[in-house]
Design a protein around this motif. Structure first.
Motif, mmCIF file in Angstrom:
data_model
loop_
_atom_site.group_PDB
_atom_site.id
_atom_site.type_symbol
_atom_site.label_atom_id
_atom_site.label_comp_id
_atom_site.label_asym_id
_atom_site.label_seq_id
_atom_site.Cartn_x
_atom_site.Cartn_y
_atom_site.Cartn_z
ATOM 1 N N VAL A 1 0.876 -1.006 -0.324
ATOM 2 C CA VAL A 1 0.301 -0.162 0.215
ATOM 3 C C VAL A 1 1.147 1.032 -0.345
ATOM 4 O O VAL A 1 0.871 1.904 -1.108
ATOM 5 N N SER A 2 1.717 1.617 0.794
ATOM 6 C CA SER A 2 2.332 2.266 0.859
ATOM 7 C C SER A 2 3.390 2.794 -0.081
ATOM 8 O O SER A 2 3.882 3.405 -1.114
ATOM 9 N N LEU A 3 3.898 1.610 -0.883
ATOM 10 C CA LEU A 3 5.392 1.692 -2.199
ATOM 11 C C LEU A 3 4.226 2.321 -2.742
ATOM 12 O O LEU A 3 4.095 3.092 -3.702
ATOM 13 N N THR A 4 3.082 1.395 -3.393
ATOM 14 C CA THR A 4 2.006 1.980 -4.695
ATOM 15 C C THR A 4 1.516 3.577 -4.358
ATOM 16 O O THR A 4 2.041 4.158 -5.319
ATOM 17 N N VAL B 1 13.251 13.030 -1.234
ATOM 18 C CA VAL B 1 12.835 13.511 0.469
ATOM 19 C C VAL B 1 11.054 13.290 0.064
ATOM 20 O O VAL B 1 10.597 12.693 1.957
ATOM 21 N N THR B 2 10.748 13.650 -0.853
ATOM 22 C CA THR B 2 8.865 13.797 -0.765
ATOM 23 C C THR B 2 8.383 12.615 -0.975
ATOM 24 O O THR B 2 7.389 12.004 0.337
ATOM 25 N N THR B 3 9.214 11.400 -1.950
ATOM 26 C CA THR B 3 8.915 10.433 -1.821
ATOM 27 C C THR B 3 8.737 9.291 -0.285
ATOM 28 O O THR B 3 8.036 8.694 0.308
ATOM 29 N N ILE B 4 9.972 10.033 0.486
ATOM 30 C CA ILE B 4 10.116 9.435 1.841
ATOM 31 C C ILE B 4 8.540 9.712 2.334
ATOM 32 O O ILE B 4 8.513 9.161 3.830
ATOM 33 N N PHE B 5 8.877 10.891 2.835
ATOM 34 C CA PHE B 5 7.806 11.451 3.425
ATOM 35 C C PHE B 5 6.324 10.935 3.627
ATOM 36 O O PHE B 5 5.289 10.479 3.910
ATOM 37 N N VAL B 6 5.983 10.506 2.305
ATOM 38 C CA VAL B 6 4.883 9.655 1.261
ATOM 39 C C VAL B 6 4.626 8.046 2.342
ATOM 40 O O VAL B 6 3.877 8.287 2.823
ATOM 41 N N PHE B 7 5.468 7.882 1.591
ATOM 42 C CA PHE B 7 5.997 6.313 2.199
ATOM 43 C C PHE B 7 5.661 6.641 4.176
ATOM 44 O O PHE B 7 4.635 5.607 4.476
ATOM 45 N N ILE B 8 6.656 7.491 4.871
ATOM 46 C CA ILE B 8 5.562 7.567 5.732
ATOM 47 C C ILE B 8 4.634 7.114 6.559
ATOM 48 O O ILE B 8 3.640 6.763 7.342
ATOM 49 N N ASN B 9 3.571 8.665 5.795
ATOM 50 C CA ASN B 9 2.933 9.146 5.752
ATOM 51 C C ASN B 9 1.515 7.937 6.171
ATOM 52 O O ASN B 9 0.933 7.311 6.939
ATOM 53 N N SER B 10 2.020 6.915 4.911
ATOM 54 C CA SER B 10 1.281 5.668 4.892
ATOM 55 C C SER B 10 1.366 4.914 5.767
ATOM 56 O O SER B 10 0.399 3.979 5.488
ATOM 57 N N TRP B 11 2.719 5.097 5.970
ATOM 58 C CA TRP B 11 3.204 3.196 6.421
ATOM 59 C C TRP B 11 1.899 3.310 8.167
ATOM 60 O O TRP B 11 1.820 2.791 8.567
ATOM 61 N N ASN B 12 2.148 4.347 8.570
ATOM 62 C CA ASN B 12 1.674 5.088 10.013
ATOM 63 C C ASN B 12 0.270 4.956 9.574
ATOM 64 O O ASN B 12 -0.556 5.266 10.706
ATOM 65 N N GLU B 13 -0.444 5.208 8.537
ATOM 66 C CA GLU B 13 -1.999 5.899 8.200
ATOM 67 C C GLU B 13 -2.634 4.460 8.774
ATOM 68 O O GLU B 13 -3.140 3.675 8.698
ATOM 69 N N PHE B 14 -3.684 5.342 9.696
ATOM 70 C CA PHE B 14 -4.469 4.514 10.862
ATOM 71 C C PHE B 14 -5.833 4.576 10.612
ATOM 72 O O PHE B 14 -6.842 3.569 10.870
ATOM 73 N N ASP B 15 -6.202 5.655 11.196
ATOM 74 C CA ASP B 15 -7.776 6.626 10.305
ATOM 75 C C ASP B 15 -8.239 5.789 9.534
ATOM 76 O O ASP B 15 -9.558 5.310 9.326
ATOM 77 N N PHE B 16 -7.978 6.118 7.717
ATOM 78 C CA PHE B 16 -9.131 4.845 6.970
ATOM 79 C C PHE B 16 -8.537 4.195 6.742
ATOM 80 O O PHE B 16 -9.685 2.716 6.867
ATOM 81 N N ALA B 17 -7.580 2.867 7.635
ATOM 82 C CA ALA B 17 -7.671 1.412 7.566
ATOM 83 C C ALA B 17 -8.430 1.236 8.910
ATOM 84 O O ALA B 17 -8.412 0.122 8.207
#
Lengths: 309, 274
Positions: free
Chosen positions: B74-77, B195-211
């Motif tokens: 999910v995070s990589l895509t 840098v932006t990619t890494i932030f997006v990765f962390i954001n979706s790696w941490n994402e809980f509310d939706f999941a």
């Protein structure tokens, strides 16, 4: 391959076929379509549903009820309690984070040796998932065997274990502690970056004029840091107001709704009681409150700026 | 005078050490716990015989690898989709003026401020209509949508730094607009995009509310949702849980270390007036 290259050559020598504006529009089109489909449309959909009596378990009981859901929300004690909890959590935790972050930033700006090392160590929690901060503090704060109670008792500060997560007075404070742990580094980092970019000459001038440490802080550093402080506070307040994950793992809104925040309230109504229309209305009230709070904050900050000018 | 300053400096270092203990200590404690057998979890001591048995247990007894795998996919895509789409739009908004370009750029900011819960309700309703609940694709869609405004504003900061003269010079030399993108912008923008990619990765790696709502079965369940479901009341103990938690946060810790110089940019994207 050959053909491609000639095509590119020919194009570059003639005038482009589309104007710059059209080119830019075409580049942003995919994002525009995506965001319309996945953000704007669902939002509109929820807005429409917020005027309906709509329960997922009772499909027959659905119909337009105008402002019914909004009236129910605004008049319900449960909803207002959630608003109160959220405001309390937001103000207290952001307040503590700001003061603590400022202190640490000032200390870091003071030292020369090991500053990089301390900075690296102190930002460790900054990108941590809220869920991890939550479950870790739940472990540290657990009543009988938690580390925090153990430390407090061996220091003789308390006689018996505190029920951090299960007592009505302390549960919200437990969530605040976890949030302070997770987000103070953000405040610290913002303020440190601001402090280190202050012009050296001004500080030297103040030294020559014999300004005390406190005077330098109050009348020079603080006013110059104002723009940074505004951004940091705005980002954090907006974020804290939406808190959900940490509450979910630490207290699940309990005991007796004493940590029920707005996000958690909406989650409960929508996905446990399946009152989707009502939950949607609550979500829009929440958006309204955030907008009001944001405008109030901007107004206060601008007024402060005018006073100083 | 000198002596007083020395004292002050000593106090400052002491304060900083206390701060480090507060901010790093809990994670160290969690790590130590993950090396202990169940009986020692609530002894406030180092493990008598530290071992990785909890890690082995968590991998063998629970489908933790499946959850980590789901999280990664999910995070990589989300990174590919979000940064790909967002970078094009961000460049367009930075360099070209067209009708509604300002409106679109700023409405992205407003959408970013929205509480996740306001979107989760319609996501759930619409996704169940189109069979996207409990699929990784559904999570990817929602994460991408939520990260797009972030990507647009972070990259805006990076694109703005690229001098427009470079592009104009290339155009005078006969480079097309796409050529400029490929030969001038892309090489210069790589660090910002990384840098932006890494932030997006962390954001979706941490994402809980939706999941937590959109992914409740093992087909799509991500690691944070699994962790939340492993709380002690369901009979899983802290020894196993701490090991699972460590596995989950290691990527975050490494990536945070890599992007630490850019943390301020990444955490305030769009809030600093550009």
């Amino acid at each position: 391959m050959q053909k491609l290259i000639t095509v590119e050559k020919r194009r570059s020598n003639t005038k482009p076929q589309v104007s710059d504006g059209t080119f830019g529009f075409l580049m942003s089109l995919p994002t525009f379509v995506f965001m319309t489909a996945v953000l704007v449309y669902p939002l509109g959909y929820a807005f429409v549903k917020s005027f309906h009596d709509f329960n997922l378990l009772m499909p027959h009981r659905s119909g337009f009820i105008g402002l019914g859901n909004y009236i129910t929300a605004l008049t319900s004690r449960e909803f207002r309690f959630a608003v109160k909890n959220t405001v309390f959590f937001t103000l207290v935790s952001v307040g503590i984070e700001f003061v603590l972050g400022l202190c640490i930033a000032l200390m870091l700006a003071r030292i020369k040796k090991f500053r990089g090392l301390f900075r690296t160590l102190l930002v460790t929690p900054i990108m941590m998932a809220p869920i991890v901060a939550g479950f870790m503090w739940r472990f540290l704060l657990s009543d009988q065997f938690g580390l925090v109670n153990h430390l407090l008792m061996s220091l003789r500060l308390i006689n018996q274990p505190l029920r951090w997560l299960t007592s009505r007075q302390l549960a919200m404070w437990s969530v605040i502690i976890a949030d302070v742990w997770k987000t103070t580094p953000f405040m610290m980092l913002m303020l440190l970056t601001g402090l280190l970019s202050l012009p050296e000459e001004i500080m030297q001038a103040a030294d020559i004029d014999g300004a005390s440490g406190w005077q330098k802080f109050r009348y020079i550093k603080l006013p110059l840091l104002k723009p940074v402080i505004q951004v940091a506070l705005l980002v954090r307040l907006m974020d804290a107001f939406r808190i959900f994950g940490m509450v979910f793992v630490m207290t699940y809104g309990g005991p007796a709704n004493h940590t029920d925040t707005l996000s958690f309230f909406i989650y409960r109504k929508g996905f446990i009681e399946f009152e989707v229309g009502y939950a949607a209305a609550a979500a829009f009230v929440m958006i309204g409150l955030m907008a009001l709070g944001g405008l109030l904050l901007l107004y206060l900050m601008n007024r402060g700026a005018r006073d100083e000018a | 005078m000198r002596r007083r300053e020395k004292w002050q400096l000593g106090l400052v270092y002491l304060g900083l050490i206390v701060a480090v203990i507060f901010f790093v200590g809990p994670l160290v404690y969690l790590f130590i716990t993950s090396l202990k057998p169940a009986v020692e979890v609530f002894d406030f001591s180092l493990p008598s015989s530290p071992s990785l048995r909890n890690y082995r247990a968590i991998v063998n007894e629970y489908p933790v690898l499946v959850y980590l795998c789901n999280s990664s996919i999910v995070s990589l895509t989300t990174c590919v989709l979000g940064v790909g789409l967002g970078a094009l739009a961000s460049y367009a908004f930075t360099r070209y003026r067209f009708r509604f370009s300002h409106t679109m750029h700023y409405s992205a900011l407003v959408l970013r401020m929205l509480p996740g819960m306001a979107l989760l309700i319609p996501f759930y309703l619409l996704f169940s209509k189109y069979g996207l609940v409990d699929t990784k694709f559904g999570l990817i869609l929602s994460n991408t949508a939520f990260n797009l405004p972030f990507v647009m504003w972070t990259l805006h900061g990076f694109f703005r730094e690229i001098p427009i003269e470079l592009e104009e010079a290339a155009k005078i030399d006969g480079c097309s607009r796409l050529g400029v993108l490929k030969h001038i912008i892309w090489p210069l923008a790589i660090p910002g995009i990384a840098v932006t990619t890494i932030f997006v990765f962390i954001n979706s790696w941490n994402e809980f509310d939706f999941a937590v709502v959109l992914a409740s079965t093992d087909v799509a369940k991500t690691m944070p949702v699994a962790l939340a479901g492993m709380m002690p009341e369901y009979g899983i103990n802290w020894d196993h849980l701490s090991a699972a938690g460590m596995l989950y946060i290691v990527p975050t810790l490494i990536l945070t270390f890599i992007v630490q110089r850019h943390l301020v940019q990444g955490l305030t994207a769009g809030a600093v007036k550009g």
